[in-house]
Write an enzyme that holds these catalytic residues in place. Structure first.
Site, short mmCIF file in Angstrom:
data_model
loop_
_atom_site.label_atom_id
_atom_site.label_comp_id
_atom_site.label_asym_id
_atom_site.label_seq_id
_atom_site.Cartn_x
_atom_site.Cartn_y
_atom_site.Cartn_z
N ASP A 91 10.57 18.89 -12.34
CA ASP A 91 9.14 18.62 -12.47
C ASP A 91 8.63 19.19 -13.80
O ASP A 91 9.02 20.28 -14.20
CB ASP A 91 8.38 19.24 -11.30
CG ASP A 91 6.98 18.67 -11.13
OD1 ASP A 91 6.73 17.99 -10.12
OD2 ASP A 91 6.13 18.91 -12.03
N GLN A 117 -0.99 13.14 -3.58
CA GLN A 117 -0.08 12.27 -4.34
C GLN A 117 -0.77 11.81 -5.61
O GLN A 117 -1.89 11.27 -5.57
CB GLN A 117 0.35 11.06 -3.50
CG GLN A 117 1.41 10.22 -4.21
CD GLN A 117 1.95 9.07 -3.37
OE1 GLN A 117 1.47 8.80 -2.27
NE2 GLN A 117 2.95 8.39 -3.90
N VAL A 169 1.45 10.49 -8.35
CA VAL A 169 2.33 9.46 -8.93
C VAL A 169 2.76 8.54 -7.77
O VAL A 169 3.37 9.01 -6.80
CB VAL A 169 3.57 10.07 -9.61
CG1 VAL A 169 4.46 8.97 -10.17
CG2 VAL A 169 3.15 11.03 -10.73
N HIS A 183 8.37 10.25 -3.94
CA HIS A 183 9.20 11.34 -4.45
C HIS A 183 9.20 12.50 -3.46
O HIS A 183 8.20 12.77 -2.81
CB HIS A 183 8.71 11.82 -5.82
CG HIS A 183 7.24 12.06 -5.92
ND1 HIS A 183 6.32 11.05 -6.02
CD2 HIS A 183 6.53 13.21 -5.90
CE1 HIS A 183 5.11 11.56 -6.09
NE2 HIS A 183 5.20 12.87 -6.00
P1 5GP Z 1 2.57 14.38 -6.49
O1 5GP Z 1 1.31 15.13 -6.86
O2 5GP Z 1 2.39 12.89 -6.67
O3 5GP Z 1 3.12 14.74 -5.13
O4 5GP Z 1 3.69 14.87 -7.49
C1 5GP Z 1 3.83 14.33 -8.76
C2 5GP Z 1 4.61 15.34 -9.56
O5 5GP Z 1 5.08 14.69 -10.72
C3 5GP Z 1 3.79 16.54 -10.02
O6 5GP Z 1 4.37 17.74 -9.52
C4 5GP Z 1 3.84 16.46 -11.54
O7 5GP Z 1 3.93 17.71 -12.16
C5 5GP Z 1 5.06 15.61 -11.78
N1 5GP Z 1 5.01 14.82 -13.00
C6 5GP Z 1 3.98 14.05 -13.44
N2 5GP Z 1 4.29 13.47 -14.61
C7 5GP Z 1 5.56 13.86 -14.89
C8 5GP Z 1 6.43 13.60 -15.99
O8 5GP Z 1 6.10 12.89 -16.93
N3 5GP Z 1 7.66 14.18 -15.96
C9 5GP Z 1 8.05 15.00 -14.93
N4 5GP Z 1 9.27 15.53 -14.99
N5 5GP Z 1 7.25 15.28 -13.88
C10 5GP Z 1 6.02 14.72 -13.88
#
Ligand code: 5GP
Length: 113
Positions: free
Chosen positions: A31, A93, A95, A99
């Site tokens: 992440d 969420q 993205v 995941h």
């Molecule tokens: P969510 O909030 O959707 O459960 O988790 C999305 C995760 O994706 C977050 O922890 C965020 O830090 C990670 N993330 C967002 N953009 C990127 C990126 O460009 N590269 C990586 N490696 N992680 C990302």
């Protein structure tokens, strides 16, 4: 659509990621904003927007993602770890490509925010 997200672009090799595991069904990478010493995301190659969008035919894939999450945790030296799947904006969420977060390397408290 899930294929249009930043994770879709990583899967297509359009932008780099810090990969820790890859197979024909999924990719795991660190992440970019880690919430613990180990914070890895395991994503399916299939463009699935969220857990809520999964259907019965995804059962094997979902099981595979969890097995890979545990494998990655072990590879990273963890014996204790947390897996999290946020589904929907109000659940955190951000993205919209499914995941599994694999988080560990520090004491993890409960409940989450
Ligand atoms: P969510 O909030 O959707 O459960 O988790 C999305 C995760 O994706 C977050 O922890 C965020 O830090 C990670 N993330 C967002 N953009 C990127 C990126 O460009 N590269 C990586 N490696 N992680 C990302």
């Amino acid at each position: 659509m899930a294929s249009d997200t930043i994770f879709g672009r990583m899967l297509r090799g359009e932008i780099p990621c810090d990969e820790v595991y890859s197979d024909e069904k999924c990719l795991a990478f660190r992440d970019i904003q880690p919430q613990a010493p180990v914070h890895v995301l395991v994503i399916p190659r299939k463009a699935l927007e969220s857990l809520d969008a999964a259907v019965a035919e995804d059962a094997e894939l979902l099981g595979h993602l969890l097995l890979v999450a545990a494998k990655v945790a072990r590879q990273q030296g963890l014996t204790d770890f947390r897996t999290v799947i946020n589904s929907g904006a109000k659940a955190g969420q951000t993205v919209f490509h499914l995941h599994v977060h694999v988080i560990g390397g520090r004491l993890l408290t409960w409940p989450p925010g």
